[in-house]
Write a protein that holds these residues in place. Structure first.
Motif, PDB file in Angstrom:
ATOM      1  N   ALA A 183       0.827  -1.210   0.000  1.00  0.00           N
ATOM      2  CA  ALA A 183       0.000   0.000   0.000  1.00  0.00           C
ATOM      3  C   ALA A 183       0.861   1.259   0.000  1.00  0.00           C
ATOM      4  O   ALA A 183       0.571   2.222  -0.723  1.00  0.00           O
ATOM      5  N   ALA A 184       1.924   1.262   0.794  1.00  0.00           N
ATOM      6  CA  ALA A 184       2.797   2.436   0.862  1.00  0.00           C
ATOM      7  C   ALA A 184       3.423   2.723  -0.498  1.00  0.00           C
ATOM      8  O   ALA A 184       3.502   3.882  -0.934  1.00  0.00           O
ATOM      9  N   HIS A 185       3.847   1.677  -1.185  1.00  0.00           N
ATOM     10  CA  HIS A 185       4.454   1.867  -2.503  1.00  0.00           C
ATOM     11  C   HIS A 185       3.413   2.350  -3.516  1.00  0.00           C
ATOM     12  O   HIS A 185       3.693   3.256  -4.318  1.00  0.00           O
ATOM     13  N   LEU A 186       2.228   1.770  -3.477  1.00  0.00           N
ATOM     14  CA  LEU A 186       1.187   2.178  -4.416  1.00  0.00           C
ATOM     15  C   LEU A 186       0.741   3.610  -4.155  1.00  0.00           C
ATOM     16  O   LEU A 186       0.418   4.340  -5.104  1.00  0.00           O
ATOM     17  N   ASP A 187       0.739   4.027  -2.889  1.00  0.00           N
ATOM     18  CA  ASP A 187       0.397   5.416  -2.576  1.00  0.00           C
ATOM     19  C   ASP A 187       1.400   6.377  -3.216  1.00  0.00           C
ATOM     20  O   ASP A 187       1.022   7.438  -3.725  1.00  0.00           O
ATOM     21  N   GLN A 188       2.674   6.012  -3.192  1.00  0.00           N
ATOM     22  CA  GLN A 188       3.694   6.844  -3.839  1.00  0.00           C
ATOM     23  C   GLN A 188       3.437   6.947  -5.341  1.00  0.00           C
ATOM     24  O   GLN A 188       3.530   8.035  -5.927  1.00  0.00           O
ATOM     25  N   LEU A 189       3.112   5.819  -5.954  1.00  0.00           N
ATOM     26  CA  LEU A 189       2.820   5.827  -7.391  1.00  0.00           C
ATOM     27  C   LEU A 189       1.591   6.665  -7.697  1.00  0.00           C
ATOM     28  O   LEU A 189       1.559   7.413  -8.681  1.00  0.00           O
ATOM     29  N   ALA A 190       0.563   6.537  -6.869  1.00  0.00           N
ATOM     30  CA  ALA A 190      -0.671   7.293  -7.102  1.00  0.00           C
ATOM     31  C   ALA A 190      -0.414   8.795  -6.973  1.00  0.00           C
ATOM     32  O   ALA A 190      -0.965   9.587  -7.758  1.00  0.00           O
ATOM     33  N   ARG A 191       0.407   9.209  -6.008  1.00  0.00           N
ATOM     34  CA  ARG A 191       0.729  10.647  -5.859  1.00  0.00           C
ATOM     35  C   ARG A 191       1.460  11.155  -7.082  1.00  0.00           C
ATOM     36  O   ARG A 191       1.268  12.296  -7.498  1.00  0.00           O
ATOM     37  N   ARG A 192       2.287  10.314  -7.666  1.00  0.00           N
ATOM     38  CA  ARG A 192       3.014  10.708  -8.877  1.00  0.00           C
ATOM     39  C   ARG A 192       2.053  10.990 -10.027  1.00  0.00           C
ATOM     40  O   ARG A 192       2.317  11.807 -10.905  1.00  0.00           O
ATOM     41  N   GLY A 193       0.910  10.308 -10.020  1.00  0.00           N
ATOM     42  CA  GLY A 193      -0.060  10.486 -11.099  1.00  0.00           C
ATOM     43  C   GLY A 193      -1.007  11.652 -10.897  1.00  0.00           C
ATOM     44  O   GLY A 193      -1.814  11.953 -11.769  1.00  0.00           O
ATOM     45  N   LEU A 194      -0.935  12.325  -9.713  1.00  0.00           N
ATOM     46  CA  LEU A 194      -1.833  13.464  -9.466  1.00  0.00           C
ATOM     47  C   LEU A 194      -1.416  14.666 -10.285  1.00  0.00           C
ATOM     48  O   LEU A 194      -0.215  14.909 -10.496  1.00  0.00           O
ATOM     49  N   PRO A 195      -2.374  15.481 -10.741  1.00  0.00           N
ATOM     50  CA  PRO A 195      -1.997  16.696 -11.464  1.00  0.00           C
ATOM     51  C   PRO A 195      -1.254  17.663 -10.566  1.00  0.00           C
ATOM     52  O   PRO A 195      -1.465  17.699  -9.346  1.00  0.00           O
ATOM     53  N   ALA A 196      -0.348  18.416 -11.164  1.00  0.00           N
ATOM     54  CA  ALA A 196       0.449  19.374 -10.389  1.00  0.00           C
ATOM     55  C   ALA A 196      -0.455  20.452  -9.796  1.00  0.00           C
ATOM     56  O   ALA A 196      -1.439  20.872 -10.406  1.00  0.00           O
ATOM     57  N   ASP A 197      -0.104  20.901  -8.594  1.00  0.00           N
ATOM     58  CA  ASP A 197      -0.852  21.979  -7.927  1.00  0.00           C
ATOM     59  C   ASP A 197      -0.553  23.295  -8.618  1.00  0.00           C
ATOM     60  O   ASP A 197       0.597  23.756  -8.643  1.00  0.00           O
ATOM     61  N   PRO A 198      -1.564  23.978  -9.192  1.00  0.00           N
ATOM     62  CA  PRO A 198      -1.296  25.218  -9.927  1.00  0.00           C
ATOM     63  C   PRO A 198      -0.851  26.345  -9.027  1.00  0.00           C
ATOM     64  O   PRO A 198      -0.286  27.341  -9.466  1.00  0.00           O
ATOM     65  N   GLY A 199      -1.147  26.197  -7.710  1.00  0.00           N
ATOM     66  CA  GLY A 199      -0.769  27.264  -6.770  1.00  0.00           C
ATOM     67  C   GLY A 199       0.704  27.212  -6.491  1.00  0.00           C
ATOM     68  O   GLY A 199       1.275  28.146  -6.012  1.00  0.00           O
TER      69      GLY A 199
END
Length: 199
Positions: A183-199
């Motif tokens: 789960a910890a590894h998959l969470d890292q991968l999922a965060r990598r796939g999130l769109p960049a924060d425009p702020g």
């Protein structure tokens, strides 16, 4: 008139007998003699299908790959992509008795792959299957097509490593711990796939 033998049916019968022995007593107990006894055959009749212990293990690995593929590709999973991916990959880890027995077959065959071409070919096929599973998982979590090769290799190595440690150190690597590390590894991968924060 000579008796017609349905070899596919006989092999299916042997597969059932073999897995009853493996599930009950462990893969180390799956010998020609024990499987013949379980199936109600003579050892000589069984040797017509499997001349060596490696051939038996290869046959067992075919069953492992078929079952793992069936579970991995099951279409009953619903929910968030991250949770679906976790569920898919958990099917490849030794989280219950059936999957522990399957992993034991994998480990024994891997040891023979160094000296036996037949074992090596089957292990290569199994390894390719796990790599494809890792590739699918990375692509789903990151949104990258094709999936990043390095990320796929890391996830593949994690799955193999978790399996090996669970077999060798079940006290340190119980199912709960395996799930947490995956789960910890998959969470890292999922965060990598999130769109960049425009702020």
């Amino acid at each position: 008139m000579p008796k017609i033998v349905d070899h596919d049916a006989r092999r299916a019968e042997l597969a059932e007998a073999m897995w009853r022995v493996v599930y009950r007593d462990g893969v180390g107990a799956a010998t020609v003699r024990s499987i013949a006894a379980e199936a109600g055959w003579s050892p000589s009749a069984l040797r017509h299908y499997f001349a060596t212990q490696t051939e038996l293990l290869v046959f067992a690995m075919e069953h492992v790959m078929a079952k793992a593929t069936e579970r991995f590709t099951a279409d009953h999973r619903t929910g968030a992509t991250r949770d679906v991916v976790q569920g898919m990959l958990e099917e490849l880890l030794p989280l219950d008795r059936q999957r522990v027995r399957e992993a034991e077959v994998w480990l024994l065959l891997a040891a023979r792959a160094q000296v036996d071409p037949t074992a090596r070919d089957r292990m290569t096929e199994a390894d390719d299957g796990v790599r494809r599973a890792a590739e699918v998982a990375v692509a789903l979590l990151t949104g990258e097509q094709p999936a990043d090769d390095a990320a796929t290799a890391r996830l593949h190595a994690l799955l193999d490593g978790l399996t090996l440690h669970a077999l060798l150190h079940p006290d340190r690597m119980p199912p709960r711990r395996l799930r947490e590390l995956l789960a910890a590894h998959l969470d890292q991968l999922a965060r990598r796939g999130l769109p960049a924060d425009p702020g």
